[in-house]
Scaffold this motif. Sequence first.
Motif, short mmCIF file in Angstrom:
data_model
loop_
_atom_site.label_atom_id
_atom_site.label_comp_id
_atom_site.label_asym_id
_atom_site.label_seq_id
_atom_site.Cartn_x
_atom_site.Cartn_y
_atom_site.Cartn_z
N THR A 144 4.84 49.80 11.50
CA THR A 144 3.98 48.97 10.66
C THR A 144 3.40 49.83 9.55
O THR A 144 3.21 51.04 9.69
N ASN A 155 6.49 42.85 2.43
CA ASN A 155 7.91 43.17 2.56
C ASN A 155 8.57 43.27 1.18
O ASN A 155 9.69 42.85 0.97
N ALA A 185 13.35 50.94 4.72
CA ALA A 185 14.62 50.39 5.19
C ALA A 185 15.78 50.94 4.36
O ALA A 185 16.83 51.30 4.90
N SER A 214 8.01 48.71 3.13
CA SER A 214 9.00 48.45 4.18
C SER A 214 10.42 48.39 3.61
O SER A 214 11.38 48.81 4.26
N GLN A 215 10.56 47.90 2.40
CA GLN A 215 11.88 47.85 1.76
C GLN A 215 12.37 49.26 1.42
O GLN A 215 13.55 49.57 1.59
N LEU A 225 12.53 48.28 13.03
CA LEU A 225 11.93 47.23 12.21
C LEU A 225 10.76 47.82 11.44
O LEU A 225 9.83 48.36 12.04
N PHE A 226 10.82 47.73 10.11
CA PHE A 226 9.72 48.15 9.25
C PHE A 226 8.96 46.91 8.82
O PHE A 226 9.55 45.93 8.33
N VAL A 227 7.63 46.94 9.00
CA VAL A 227 6.81 45.77 8.69
C VAL A 227 5.65 46.18 7.78
O VAL A 227 4.91 47.12 8.08
N CYS A 228 5.53 45.48 6.65
CA CYS A 228 4.32 45.59 5.83
C CYS A 228 3.91 44.17 5.44
O CYS A 228 4.57 43.21 5.82
N SER A 287 13.69 44.74 8.20
CA SER A 287 12.37 44.82 7.58
C SER A 287 11.84 43.41 7.41
O SER A 287 12.61 42.45 7.29
N SER A 316 13.95 44.73 18.40
CA SER A 316 13.82 46.09 17.89
C SER A 316 13.42 47.08 18.98
O SER A 316 12.68 46.74 19.90
#
Length: 138
Positions: free
Chosen positions: A82, A14, A22, A18-19, A8-11, A37, A77
């Motif tokens: 992050t 988004n 991903a 993070s996109q 899981l990518f988190v900003c 994400s 996840s």
Amino acid sequence: MTDTPTVLFVCVHNAGRSQMAAGYLRALAGDRVEVLSAGSEPKDEINPVAVAAMAEAGIDIAGNAPKVLTVDAVRESDVVITMGCGDACPIFPGKRYEDWELEDPAGKDLETVRRVRDDIRSRVEALIAEIAPVATGA
């Protein structure tokens, strides 16, 4: 970690970092990794400069949409990465957490976003080598 790890990518929004991360993970790891994400305060659309920078690298993220970060996404996840979202991300025991310090591409020119994109690619490649290396014949 499961046979097919979930990352899981988190900003915050988004819409950029993070996109892009991903997009790279999907393109480089294929079905060896499940990719999610999300953002703590998602925007309405993906940053068009991030879309353009990724298109230059042969990866289409134009059809993606920013999503709100949920507790369930974190719970599901294996690895949570992050990117400047601070304390918005819930912490669960047994998860791998990393914080990637990356410049926010929001409002930046294409040259700046290219540098962020290239930094993300190298970090994603290192992550893949750790969590989903290509199997070699025995």
